[in-house]
Design an enzyme around this catalytic site. Structure first.
Site, short mmCIF file in Angstrom:
data_model
loop_
_atom_site.label_atom_id
_atom_site.label_comp_id
_atom_site.label_asym_id
_atom_site.label_seq_id
_atom_site.Cartn_x
_atom_site.Cartn_y
_atom_site.Cartn_z
N LYS A 42 0.86 -1.20 0.00
CA LYS A 42 0.00 0.00 0.00
C LYS A 42 0.89 1.25 0.00
O LYS A 42 0.70 2.16 -0.78
CB LYS A 42 -0.87 0.01 1.24
CG LYS A 42 -1.53 1.36 1.56
CD LYS A 42 -2.42 1.34 2.77
CE LYS A 42 -1.74 1.56 4.08
NZ LYS A 42 -1.44 2.94 4.46
N ASN A 43 1.89 1.26 0.90
CA ASN A 43 2.66 2.50 1.08
C ASN A 43 3.68 2.76 -0.03
O ASN A 43 4.26 3.84 -0.08
CB ASN A 43 3.34 2.49 2.45
CG ASN A 43 2.30 2.63 3.56
OD1 ASN A 43 1.13 2.90 3.29
ND2 ASN A 43 2.73 2.43 4.79
N ARG A 65 0.06 14.56 12.91
CA ARG A 65 0.58 14.31 11.56
C ARG A 65 0.59 15.57 10.70
O ARG A 65 -0.04 15.65 9.66
CB ARG A 65 -0.20 13.18 10.90
CG ARG A 65 -0.06 11.92 11.74
CD ARG A 65 -0.67 10.72 11.12
NE ARG A 65 0.14 10.24 9.99
CZ ARG A 65 -0.23 9.18 9.28
NH1 ARG A 65 -1.34 8.57 9.55
NH2 ARG A 65 0.50 8.76 8.27
N ASP A 105 4.32 20.16 7.90
CA ASP A 105 5.21 21.32 7.85
C ASP A 105 6.50 21.02 7.09
O ASP A 105 6.99 21.85 6.31
CB ASP A 105 5.52 21.82 9.26
CG ASP A 105 6.00 20.69 10.16
OD1 ASP A 105 5.36 19.61 10.15
OD2 ASP A 105 7.03 20.84 10.83
N ARG A 116 -8.50 -0.65 4.71
CA ARG A 116 -7.65 0.35 4.03
C ARG A 116 -6.29 -0.22 3.71
O ARG A 116 -5.62 0.22 2.77
CB ARG A 116 -7.45 1.57 4.94
CG ARG A 116 -8.73 2.28 5.27
CD ARG A 116 -8.46 3.60 5.91
NE ARG A 116 -7.51 4.36 5.09
CZ ARG A 116 -7.18 5.62 5.37
NH1 ARG A 116 -7.68 6.21 6.42
NH2 ARG A 116 -6.34 6.27 4.60
N CYS A 167 -5.20 12.35 12.61
CA CYS A 167 -5.87 11.05 12.57
C CYS A 167 -5.68 10.43 13.95
O CYS A 167 -5.07 11.02 14.83
CB CYS A 167 -5.29 10.18 11.46
SG CYS A 167 -3.67 9.58 11.84
N ASP A 174 4.92 0.68 12.19
CA ASP A 174 3.74 -0.01 11.66
C ASP A 174 3.65 -1.46 12.10
O ASP A 174 2.65 -2.12 11.82
CB ASP A 174 3.72 0.05 10.12
CG ASP A 174 3.47 1.45 9.63
OD1 ASP A 174 3.62 1.69 8.42
OD2 ASP A 174 3.14 2.31 10.46
C1 EPZ Z 1 4.20 6.99 6.33
O1 EPZ Z 1 3.43 8.01 6.94
C2 EPZ Z 1 3.29 5.78 6.26
N1 EPZ Z 1 2.12 6.08 5.43
C3 EPZ Z 1 2.85 5.36 7.66
O2 EPZ Z 1 2.09 4.16 7.54
C4 EPZ Z 1 4.10 5.07 8.51
O3 EPZ Z 1 3.70 4.76 9.82
C5 EPZ Z 1 5.02 6.29 8.50
O4 EPZ Z 1 5.35 6.65 7.14
C6 EPZ Z 1 6.32 6.04 9.27
O5 EPZ Z 1 6.98 4.94 8.73
C7 EPZ Z 1 2.24 6.02 4.07
O6 EPZ Z 1 3.30 5.74 3.54
C8 EPZ Z 1 0.99 6.33 3.28
P1 EPZ Z 1 6.29 10.47 8.36
P2 EPZ Z 1 3.98 9.54 6.94
O7 EPZ Z 1 6.16 11.67 7.49
O8 EPZ Z 1 4.61 9.83 5.64
C9 EPZ Z 1 5.84 13.73 11.80
C10 EPZ Z 1 0.29 2.74 7.90
O9 EPZ Z 1 -0.12 2.19 8.93
N2 EPZ Z 1 5.85 14.71 10.69
O10 EPZ Z 1 7.56 9.70 8.34
O11 EPZ Z 1 2.89 10.40 7.42
C11 EPZ Z 1 4.57 12.88 11.78
O12 EPZ Z 1 3.55 13.56 12.48
C12 EPZ Z 1 0.71 4.19 7.94
O13 EPZ Z 1 0.43 2.17 6.77
C13 EPZ Z 1 5.88 16.07 10.99
O14 EPZ Z 1 5.89 16.46 12.15
O15 EPZ Z 1 5.11 9.44 8.08
C14 EPZ Z 1 5.01 11.63 12.49
O16 EPZ Z 1 4.93 11.83 13.89
C15 EPZ Z 1 0.48 4.80 9.32
N3 EPZ Z 1 5.87 16.97 9.97
C16 EPZ Z 1 6.47 11.48 12.07
O17 EPZ Z 1 6.89 12.79 11.62
C17 EPZ Z 1 5.87 16.57 8.64
O18 EPZ Z 1 5.90 17.45 7.75
C18 EPZ Z 1 6.68 10.47 10.94
O19 EPZ Z 1 5.92 10.92 9.85
C19 EPZ Z 1 5.84 15.19 8.37
C20 EPZ Z 1 5.84 14.26 9.40
#
Ligand code: EPZ
Length: 416
Positions: A22-23, A121, A124, A396, A116, A304
């Site tokens: 999916k990802n 999430r 920025d 999902r 969510c 995950d």
């Molecule tokens: C991706 O989410 C995955 N989703 C998530 O999988 C996965 O848990 C995550 O990466 C970490 O591996 C998809 O690929 C669609 P991040 P993403 O940006 O891109 C913070 C699942 O279960 N952050 O690495 O949102 C954020 O809030 C899902 O399949 C900021 O603060 O992850 C989080 O605490 C859940 N500002 C952390 O960083 C930003 O601009 C990691 O987020 C971006 C992120």
């Protein structure tokens, strides 16, 4: 709302085929908007989020034709920069439209994704790094309006190795003028899969899989055919299913090359994992032991897989600690596991799990994708009947989970 009804206590055995990731699929599908010609993407999982993304592409003006696990996409000259809020808000990954739309059209309008269940999430880091390439953003009643002249390459250092932020930058920089350097980039295999797809379309990306990625901008991208990598988190979930049910599963199409840390942790608990040529065999053992886990960006232990390990530890001996360092609120499954008899104490970002519990079936409620998977896993071990409600969360990210589990002996059915 659908629910899953599980009679626990049956060891699983047999073969499970792992579906496409999916990802990896979501950013690759959105990346097809960068290509004026035809792109054929195969190995797609049959998931709600994949369907939503293809619908989104159509609304952006792409012509999409699905055939089995493939889709043919043509993002010709009729591309539009806007997507309807009610669709975009259902899927956080929609924010990955920003990169391709800015790169192709110089304009983009997407709904600011809300929070969510697992955390606020924010995006920025996406916006700040895209601004470095020359984009500017305004907020207009919950939508982000982005615009730019032609994007220009820049040297970007991420505060945190954000998966989505790195993917958005790859999608934006491939058509930018000059070279873009991403430092402290995410190393997840799905990020590398996106880079491989873009290179197959003629992009010039190097360093993917490391924290230093270079992208040399090109004038345009060309038609390509690409197959998405298998889903490492789905595979890890079925490994946990073998463990928690006392079973013995063979996983086909299993990306064990992307699961080193997870397999090491399963072995530390006492599971036997043998990565073979075409199948990876996972056997449980009567004396599984709790361990300690800290979630980290790849190649560390993936957030995950945290919920699935928490369920598994409930029935293992001893006690173990799980520290969740990626998301601020990703222990919602713990409260539901306690309804089944689990002994878990949460303090801040750390959960203490006391094992050796006899889990007793009960109605429980899913809150997010991986939490619902952990409740299904616990139901496989719990005595009696476990009903998992709100399993739209599960749909999902897991293709036909109840069918795959039933095929290896689980007593599980979906109730509409
Ligand atoms: C991706 O989410 C995955 N989703 C998530 O999988 C996965 O848990 C995550 O990466 C970490 O591996 C998809 O690929 C669609 P991040 P993403 O940006 O891109 C913070 C699942 O279960 N952050 O690495 O949102 C954020 O809030 C899902 O399949 C900021 O603060 O992850 C989080 O605490 C859940 N500002 C952390 O960083 C930003 O601009 C990691 O987020 C971006 C992120």
């Amino acid at each position: 709302m659908d629910e899953l009804i599980i009679q626990g206590g049956k060891p699983l055995s047999g073969k499970v085929r792992i579906s496409g990731s999916k990802n990896a699929a979501l950013p690759i599908l959105l990346g097809s908007m960068l290509v004026p010609g035809e792109v054929v993407i195969s190995g797609l999982p049959e998931l709600q989020d994949v369907g939503t993304t293809i619908e989104l592409l159509t609304l952006f003006g792409c012509s999409c034709r699905r055939e089995g696990d493939s889709v043919s996409i043509v993002a010709g000259s009729g591309l539009k920069p806007e997507a309807p809020y009610d669709l975009v808000r259902t899927m956080r990954a929609s924010v990955l439209c920003l990169g391709p739309l800015l790169a192709r059209l110089g304009r983009a309008r997407v709904a600011l994704p809300g929070g969510c269940a697992i955390g606020s999430r924010p995006i920025d880091m996406h916006l700040r790094s895209l601004e470095k390439l020359g984009a500017s953003f305004d907020l207009d009643s919950g939508d982000i309006l982005g615009h730019c002249e032609r994007l220009r390459g820049a040297h970007v250092v991420f505060d945190f190795p954000t998966v989505g932020g790195t993917e958005n930058m790859l999608l934006a920089a491939v058509l930018a003028e000059g070279e873009t350097i991403l430092e402290n980039a995410a190393r997840e295999p799905e990020v590398s899969d996106l880079a491989e797809f873009l290179n197959a379309c003629g992009a010039r990306i190097s360093g993917q899989g490391t924290s230093l990625i270079r992208i040399k901008g090109v004038e345009s991208l060309r038609n390509c055919r690409y197959t998405v990598m298998p889903d490492r988190i789905e595979a890890g979930t079925y490994m946990a299913a073998a463990g928690i049910s006392g079973g013995d599963l063979q996983l086909e199409n299993c990306p064990d090359w992307a699961l080193d840390t997870v397999i090491a942790k399963f072995r530390e608990m006492g599971l036997e994992v043998e990565a073979g040529e075409s199948v990876t065999r996972v056997r449980s053992s009567p004396d599984l032991a709790c361990i300690d886990i800290v979630t980290q960006p790849y190649p560390g232990f993936p957030t995950d897989m945290q919920a699935q390990f928490m369920a598994l530890m409930c029935v293992a001996s001893g006690s173990g600690m799980i520290q969740e360092t990626i998301f601020e609120n990703r222990f919602l499954h713990a409260l539901e596991l306690m309804r089944l008899g689990a002994q878990i104490k949460i303090s801040g970002d750390t959960a203490l799990i006391r094992g050796e519990r006899r889990l007793i079936g009960a109605p429980v409620q899913a809150s997010d994708l991986r939490a619902s998977a952990s409740l299904v896993l616990a139901g496989l071990a719990a005595r009696g009947t476990t009903t998992v409600r709100r399993i739209y969360h599960l749909d999902r990210g897991y293709e036909r989970m109840e069918d795959k589990l039933a095929q290896v002996g689980a007593r599980i059915r979906r109730k509409k």
